[in-house]
Design a protein around this motif. Structure first.
Motif, short mmCIF file in Angstrom:
data_model
loop_
_atom_site.label_atom_id
_atom_site.label_comp_id
_atom_site.label_asym_id
_atom_site.label_seq_id
_atom_site.Cartn_x
_atom_site.Cartn_y
_atom_site.Cartn_z
N ALA A 19 0.83 -1.20 0.00
CA ALA A 19 0.00 0.00 0.00
C ALA A 19 0.87 1.26 0.00
CB ALA A 19 -0.93 0.00 1.21
N GLU A 22 2.60 3.58 -3.80
CA GLU A 22 2.23 4.80 -4.53
C GLU A 22 0.90 5.33 -3.97
OE1 GLU A 22 1.50 3.36 -8.62
OE2 GLU A 22 -0.60 3.18 -8.00
N GLY A 23 0.61 6.58 -4.30
CA GLY A 23 -0.66 7.18 -3.88
C GLY A 23 -0.83 7.17 -2.37
N LYS A 24 -2.05 6.82 -1.96
CA LYS A 24 -2.33 6.81 -0.52
C LYS A 24 -1.61 5.67 0.18
CE LYS A 24 -6.89 8.89 -1.02
NZ LYS A 24 -8.30 8.55 -1.26
N LYS A 25 -1.01 5.97 1.31
CA LYS A 25 -0.16 5.00 2.00
C LYS A 25 -0.94 3.88 2.67
CE LYS A 25 4.04 7.61 2.99
NZ LYS A 25 4.74 6.96 1.86
N GLN A 27 -3.81 2.63 1.46
CA GLN A 27 -4.77 2.09 0.50
C GLN A 27 -4.01 1.41 -0.64
OE1 GLN A 27 -8.27 2.67 0.33
NE2 GLN A 27 -8.51 4.14 1.98
N LEU A 28 -4.56 0.28 -1.09
CA LEU A 28 -3.98 -0.39 -2.25
C LEU A 28 -4.69 0.09 -3.51
CD1 LEU A 28 -3.90 -4.10 -1.01
CD2 LEU A 28 -1.88 -2.76 -1.58
N SER A 29 -3.91 0.62 -4.44
CA SER A 29 -4.48 0.95 -5.75
C SER A 29 -4.58 -0.33 -6.56
CB SER A 29 -3.59 1.95 -6.47
OG SER A 29 -2.37 1.33 -6.79
N GLU A 32 -1.14 -1.65 -7.25
CA GLU A 32 -0.52 -2.23 -6.06
C GLU A 32 -1.13 -3.59 -5.76
OE1 GLU A 32 0.56 1.87 -3.61
OE2 GLU A 32 -1.41 0.99 -3.45
CA LIG Z 1 -1.14 3.07 -2.13
#
Ligand SMILES: [Ca+2]
Ligand SMILES: [Ca+2]
Length: 112
Positions: A19, A22-25, A27-29, A32
């Motif tokens: 998580a 990338e992006g929000k730490k 949250q899994l994109s 991810e």
């Molecule tokens: Ca993330």
């Protein structure tokens, strides 16, 4: 470390590790999630359940609150569902024949 200790810490560590990519730490994109499944699931039986090729579908299934990301709650639910699927599969194989019949229902279990 005891086995269940390992399982629990692994679930948390794996989630946090991917998580954080990338992006929000926390949250899994989709990317991810794909990477996580590709790397951390090797058993054919489990890969069967969540195919990294069909990440769109997996994402839809897991993303219960429809924000396009998989949070820890959603991820842990997925792990739990996979465990249940594996359990049913194991029980079905070794158990009584009659009991395995309801395996169409098992699919629903895994997806709900
Ligand atoms: Ca993330
Ligand atoms: Ca979500």
């Amino acid at each position: 470390m005891a086995r269940l200790d390992q399982v629990i810490t692994n679930i948390v560590d794996i989630f946090m590790e991917y998580a954080d990519d990338e992006g929000k730490k926390c949250q899994l994109s989709k990317a991810e999630l794909k990477k996580l499944f590709e790397t951390e699931i090797q058993s054919a039986e489990l890969k069967d359940k969540i195919s990294a090729n069909d990440i769109e579908e997996a994402m839809e299934l897991l993303d219960k609150n429809h924000d396009g990301q998989v949070n820890f709650r959603e991820f842990s639910r997925c792990v739990c569902d996979l465990a249940k699927c594996y359990y049913h599969k194991k029980m079905g194989r070794g158990g009584k024949k009659g009991k395995c019949r309801g395996h169409e229902g098992e699919e629903e279990d895994c997806k709900s």
